[in-house]
Design a protein around this motif. Sequence first.
Motif, mmCIF file in Angstrom:
data_model
loop_
_atom_site.group_PDB
_atom_site.id
_atom_site.type_symbol
_atom_site.label_atom_id
_atom_site.label_comp_id
_atom_site.label_asym_id
_atom_site.label_seq_id
_atom_site.Cartn_x
_atom_site.Cartn_y
_atom_site.Cartn_z
ATOM 1 N N LYS A 132 0.833 -1.206 0.000
ATOM 2 C CA LYS A 132 0.000 0.000 0.000
ATOM 3 C C LYS A 132 0.865 1.254 0.000
ATOM 4 O O LYS A 132 0.582 2.212 -0.717
ATOM 5 C CB LYS A 132 -0.931 0.009 1.201
ATOM 6 N N ALA A 133 1.901 1.251 0.825
ATOM 7 C CA ALA A 133 2.806 2.404 0.878
ATOM 8 C C ALA A 133 3.445 2.645 -0.482
ATOM 9 O O ALA A 133 3.568 3.784 -0.923
ATOM 10 C CB ALA A 133 3.884 2.183 1.941
ATOM 11 N N SER A 134 3.827 1.580 -1.155
ATOM 12 C CA SER A 134 4.417 1.692 -2.478
ATOM 13 C C SER A 134 3.419 2.264 -3.472
ATOM 14 O O SER A 134 3.725 3.189 -4.227
ATOM 15 C CB SER A 134 4.899 0.314 -2.947
ATOM 16 N N GLU A 135 2.217 1.743 -3.445
ATOM 17 C CA GLU A 135 1.173 2.201 -4.366
ATOM 18 C C GLU A 135 0.844 3.676 -4.149
ATOM 19 O O GLU A 135 0.752 4.458 -5.088
ATOM 20 C CB GLU A 135 -0.074 1.343 -4.153
ATOM 21 N N TRP A 136 0.660 4.075 -2.902
ATOM 22 C CA TRP A 136 0.253 5.444 -2.581
ATOM 23 C C TRP A 136 1.362 6.464 -2.801
ATOM 24 O O TRP A 136 1.096 7.601 -3.150
ATOM 25 C CB TRP A 136 -0.227 5.531 -1.147
ATOM 26 N N SER A 137 2.609 6.060 -2.582
ATOM 27 C CA SER A 137 3.713 7.015 -2.656
ATOM 28 C C SER A 137 4.407 7.048 -4.004
ATOM 29 O O SER A 137 5.080 8.008 -4.330
ATOM 30 C CB SER A 137 4.754 6.694 -1.585
ATOM 31 N N GLY A 138 4.286 5.970 -4.761
ATOM 32 C CA GLY A 138 5.014 5.875 -6.016
ATOM 33 C C GLY A 138 6.436 5.374 -5.828
ATOM 34 O O GLY A 138 7.206 5.295 -6.777
ATOM 35 N N VAL A 139 6.798 5.023 -4.590
ATOM 36 C CA VAL A 139 8.124 4.481 -4.288
ATOM 37 C C VAL A 139 8.069 2.972 -4.471
ATOM 38 O O VAL A 139 7.089 2.334 -4.085
ATOM 39 C CB VAL A 139 8.535 4.846 -2.833
ATOM 40 N N ALA A 159 9.864 0.839 0.106
ATOM 41 C CA ALA A 159 8.784 1.478 0.854
ATOM 42 C C ALA A 159 9.079 1.653 2.339
ATOM 43 O O ALA A 159 8.638 2.620 2.937
ATOM 44 C CB ALA A 159 7.477 0.711 0.665
ATOM 45 N N PHE A 160 9.819 0.743 2.947
ATOM 46 C CA PHE A 160 10.154 0.877 4.361
ATOM 47 C C PHE A 160 11.646 1.090 4.578
ATOM 48 O O PHE A 160 12.122 0.993 5.698
ATOM 49 C CB PHE A 160 9.698 -0.358 5.143
ATOM 50 N N ALA A 161 12.369 1.420 3.548
ATOM 51 C CA ALA A 161 13.817 1.573 3.639
ATOM 52 C C ALA A 161 14.208 3.044 3.645
ATOM 53 O O ALA A 161 15.077 3.465 2.908
ATOM 54 C CB ALA A 161 14.490 0.835 2.490
ATOM 55 N N ILE A 162 13.573 3.850 4.514
ATOM 56 C CA ILE A 162 13.848 5.284 4.481
ATOM 57 C C ILE A 162 15.277 5.619 4.861
ATOM 58 O O ILE A 162 15.780 6.666 4.483
ATOM 59 C CB ILE A 162 12.858 6.099 5.335
ATOM 60 N N ASP A 163 15.933 4.735 5.582
ATOM 61 C CA ASP A 163 17.322 5.007 5.921
ATOM 62 C C ASP A 163 18.248 4.722 4.747
ATOM 63 O O ASP A 163 19.368 5.211 4.708
ATOM 64 C CB ASP A 163 17.755 4.192 7.143
ATOM 65 N N ASP A 164 17.777 3.934 3.787
ATOM 66 C CA ASP A 164 18.589 3.582 2.622
ATOM 67 C C ASP A 164 18.153 4.328 1.372
ATOM 68 O O ASP A 164 18.834 4.281 0.358
ATOM 69 C CB ASP A 164 18.494 2.075 2.350
ATOM 70 N N TYR A 191 13.267 12.322 -0.036
ATOM 71 C CA TYR A 191 13.187 13.733 -0.424
ATOM 72 C C TYR A 191 13.477 13.866 -1.922
ATOM 73 O O TYR A 191 12.728 14.496 -2.653
ATOM 74 C CB TYR A 191 14.170 14.549 0.409
ATOM 75 N N GLN A 192 14.546 13.239 -2.383
ATOM 76 C CA GLN A 192 14.896 13.282 -3.807
ATOM 77 C C GLN A 192 13.936 12.441 -4.641
ATOM 78 O O GLN A 192 13.496 12.866 -5.709
ATOM 79 C CB GLN A 192 16.325 12.802 -4.021
ATOM 80 N N THR A 193 13.608 11.252 -4.145
ATOM 81 C CA THR A 193 12.741 10.343 -4.885
ATOM 82 C C THR A 193 11.374 10.966 -5.157
ATOM 83 O O THR A 193 10.816 10.799 -6.242
ATOM 84 C CB THR A 193 12.562 9.014 -4.118
ATOM 85 N N LEU A 194 10.846 11.704 -4.177
ATOM 86 C CA LEU A 194 9.528 12.310 -4.333
ATOM 87 C C LEU A 194 9.571 13.682 -4.995
ATOM 88 O O LEU A 194 8.539 14.288 -5.233
ATOM 89 C CB LEU A 194 8.827 12.402 -2.976
ATOM 90 N N GLY A 195 10.762 14.185 -5.253
ATOM 91 C CA GLY A 195 10.881 15.424 -6.015
ATOM 92 C C GLY A 195 11.045 16.691 -5.205
ATOM 93 O O GLY A 195 10.699 17.773 -5.671
#
Length: 99
Positions: free
Chosen positions: A7-14, A19-24, A28-32
Motif C-alpha cells: 500500500k505504501a508503495s502504491e500510494w507514494s510511487g516508491v 517502501a520501508f527503507a527510508i534510511d537507505d 526527499y529526492q525520490t519524491l521530487g
Amino acid sequence: MQSLQQKASEWSGVAASDAFAIDDTNLYQTLGGIQPFIDLSTNFYNRVYEDEEEWFRSIFANSKKEEAIQNQYEFFVQRMGGPDLYSQRKGNGNLSLRV
C-alpha cells in the motif's frame, strides 16, 4: 489482503522494495523535493482542524495551523533526506536530545 508495504508503495510511487527503507532511500529526492511534504502536511492539518469531532479539534486548539504545517513538513523533509530546515529553526529533531 494487500500488505502495508504494498500500500505504501502504491500510494507514494516508491518501489515496494524501498517502501520501508527510508534510511537507505532518499525519499526527499525520490519524491521530487519539498512540495510533496508541504502538500501532505497541509492536507493532514486541514483535515485535523476541520474534523467534525469537537474533542479531536480541541487537542489542537492552542496551536496555529500554519505553524503545525511548517513544523511537520520541515521535520519530514529533514528526516527523509532533505535539508535540515527543522533543526535550523527548532533545534534537534530528536526530542530526547532537546534541552
